[in-house]
Design a protein around this motif. Sequence first.
Motif, PDB file in Angstrom:
ATOM      1  N   PRO A  90       1.312  -1.156   0.420  1.00  0.00           N
ATOM      2  CA  PRO A  90      -0.115   0.198  -0.262  1.00  0.00           C
ATOM      3  C   PRO A  90       0.648   1.743   0.353  1.00  0.00           C
ATOM      4  O   PRO A  90       0.252   2.482  -0.439  1.00  0.00           O
ATOM      5  N   THR A  91       1.647   1.172   0.273  1.00  0.00           N
ATOM      6  CA  THR A  91       3.283   2.775   0.424  1.00  0.00           C
ATOM      7  C   THR A  91       4.043   2.400  -0.511  1.00  0.00           C
ATOM      8  O   THR A  91       4.973   3.237  -0.010  1.00  0.00           O
ATOM      9  N   SER A  92       3.894   2.030  -1.650  1.00  0.00           N
ATOM     10  CA  SER A  92       4.757   1.434  -2.213  1.00  0.00           C
ATOM     11  C   SER A  92       4.944   2.969  -2.934  1.00  0.00           C
ATOM     12  O   SER A  92       6.236   3.259  -3.712  1.00  0.00           O
ATOM     13  N   SER A  93       4.266   3.812  -3.465  1.00  0.00           N
ATOM     14  CA  SER A  93       4.334   5.139  -4.182  1.00  0.00           C
ATOM     15  C   SER A  93       4.452   6.286  -2.862  1.00  0.00           C
ATOM     16  O   SER A  93       3.445   6.964  -3.829  1.00  0.00           O
ATOM     17  N   LEU A  94       3.817   5.600  -2.077  1.00  0.00           N
ATOM     18  CA  LEU A  94       3.953   6.953  -1.281  1.00  0.00           C
ATOM     19  C   LEU A  94       5.474   7.193  -0.663  1.00  0.00           C
ATOM     20  O   LEU A  94       6.178   6.722   0.026  1.00  0.00           O
ATOM     21  N   ASP A  95       5.479   9.112   0.200  1.00  0.00           N
ATOM     22  CA  ASP A  95       6.830   8.552   0.819  1.00  0.00           C
ATOM     23  C   ASP A  95       6.529   8.298   2.389  1.00  0.00           C
ATOM     24  O   ASP A  95       5.540   7.942   2.793  1.00  0.00           O
ATOM     25  N   PRO A  96       7.512   8.556   2.967  1.00  0.00           N
ATOM     26  CA  PRO A  96       7.026   7.562   4.312  1.00  0.00           C
ATOM     27  C   PRO A  96       6.057   8.076   5.156  1.00  0.00           C
ATOM     28  O   PRO A  96       5.671   7.803   5.727  1.00  0.00           O
ATOM     29  N   GLN A  97       6.163  10.153   4.632  1.00  0.00           N
ATOM     30  CA  GLN A  97       5.040  10.196   6.153  1.00  0.00           C
ATOM     31  C   GLN A  97       3.662   9.871   5.601  1.00  0.00           C
ATOM     32  O   GLN A  97       3.472   9.411   6.715  1.00  0.00           O
ATOM     33  N   ASN A  98       3.373   9.990   4.308  1.00  0.00           N
ATOM     34  CA  ASN A  98       2.209   9.646   3.964  1.00  0.00           C
ATOM     35  C   ASN A  98       1.760   7.833   4.149  1.00  0.00           C
ATOM     36  O   ASN A  98       0.779   7.424   4.726  1.00  0.00           O
ATOM     37  N   GLY A  99       3.016   7.330   3.911  1.00  0.00           N
ATOM     38  CA  GLY A  99       3.050   5.986   4.253  1.00  0.00           C
ATOM     39  C   GLY A  99       2.361   5.403   5.598  1.00  0.00           C
ATOM     40  O   GLY A  99       1.274   4.822   5.849  1.00  0.00           O
ATOM     41  N   ASP A 100       3.257   6.118   5.856  1.00  0.00           N
ATOM     42  CA  ASP A 100       3.069   5.994   7.712  1.00  0.00           C
ATOM     43  C   ASP A 100       2.018   6.372   8.589  1.00  0.00           C
ATOM     44  O   ASP A 100       0.896   5.588   9.126  1.00  0.00           O
ATOM     45  N   LYS A 101       1.076   7.473   7.837  1.00  0.00           N
ATOM     46  CA  LYS A 101      -0.576   7.654   8.715  1.00  0.00           C
ATOM     47  C   LYS A 101      -1.869   6.539   7.128  1.00  0.00           C
ATOM     48  O   LYS A 101      -2.099   6.917   7.911  1.00  0.00           O
ATOM     49  N   LEU A 102      -1.227   5.973   6.343  1.00  0.00           N
ATOM     50  CA  LEU A 102      -2.099   5.269   5.387  1.00  0.00           C
ATOM     51  C   LEU A 102      -2.183   4.353   6.583  1.00  0.00           C
ATOM     52  O   LEU A 102      -2.856   3.743   6.674  1.00  0.00           O
ATOM     53  N   ILE A 103      -1.291   3.373   7.057  1.00  0.00           N
ATOM     54  CA  ILE A 103      -0.725   1.974   7.115  1.00  0.00           C
ATOM     55  C   ILE A 103      -1.384   2.468   9.350  1.00  0.00           C
ATOM     56  O   ILE A 103      -2.612   1.733   9.359  1.00  0.00           O
ATOM     57  N   SER A 104      -1.488   3.590   9.381  1.00  0.00           N
ATOM     58  CA  SER A 104      -2.141   4.305  10.682  1.00  0.00           C
ATOM     59  C   SER A 104      -3.591   3.997  10.506  1.00  0.00           C
ATOM     60  O   SER A 104      -4.151   3.567  11.554  1.00  0.00           O
ATOM     61  N   VAL A 105      -4.487   5.155   9.582  1.00  0.00           N
ATOM     62  CA  VAL A 105      -5.423   4.350   9.416  1.00  0.00           C
ATOM     63  C   VAL A 105      -6.033   3.118   9.297  1.00  0.00           C
ATOM     64  O   VAL A 105      -7.146   2.892  10.115  1.00  0.00           O
ATOM     65  N   MET A 106      -5.704   2.233   8.080  1.00  0.00           N
ATOM     66  CA  MET A 106      -5.696   0.388   7.855  1.00  0.00           C
ATOM     67  C   MET A 106      -5.503   0.614   9.403  1.00  0.00           C
ATOM     68  O   MET A 106      -7.635  -0.642   9.873  1.00  0.00           O
ATOM     69  N   LEU A 107      -4.981   0.028   9.786  1.00  0.00           N
ATOM     70  CA  LEU A 107      -4.791  -0.445  11.602  1.00  0.00           C
ATOM     71  C   LEU A 107      -5.504  -0.216  12.376  1.00  0.00           C
ATOM     72  O   LEU A 107      -6.281  -0.682  12.752  1.00  0.00           O
TER      73      LEU A 107
END
Length: 246
Positions: free
Chosen positions: A183-200
Amino acid sequence: MGTYLKVRDFSFSYPKRDEKSGYTIHLNSLDMDPGSVLAVTGVSGCGKSTLLEGLALLRENSSFGQYYIDDKNVLSEKSEKKRLIRSALMGYMPQSGGLIPYLNIKENLKFQIDISNISKKKLNLDTEDTSVLLKRSLELFDDFGLGDVLSQYPHELSIGQRQRAVFFKSICHNPKILFIDEPTSSLDPQNGDKLISVMLEVCSKYSMCVLMVTHDLLLVRKHSLSVLDYESVDAQSGMFVYRGTV
């Protein structure tokens, strides 16, 4: 609640090429309770996405010793019923795509909910009011700052907005098992972390079993995720092994 997803002796063999032996991936055992999350990790090209597709019943040539969902034997069902099970009980977030380009985001959600409810009816499962599911999905969009994109089309969204929209589409029909591919392959680290947090946060709230392919071990460690990790067996095969948290 007991084990919801139970898999034994999964394998998938890639076709032979140029008279060379094909490559096979294995998974000996997988047990998932409602609300549990597993990160699928390993080197690029080892078969992580193939494993996900196989467990999501998207790879027809996959081999299983056992496959149970809520104590029901999936292997005993014909192909059409497996398709209905996938539609009714599973969500899938692909690495790219996932939204119907000629529908706006709200229409994408409604379409997913309607298709899943049709499958639930054909399986004689309890159905949910589609308007209630759509209302819940729209509220999630609002809660996570996406309320203003619902009338927009996929190409009008930023990469980050699109990834979150795809995630919410993959869960809008209230699946019991969710498969997420990089899910985070196309995102920068900050937005990747936000997305994972939302998912979890959302998956925990709705007690979904989650299998997520990722190459980002920093996020895996930060969120203390248990790991299903790849290890090479020989030149022609590899396997995925449960490691616990890393």
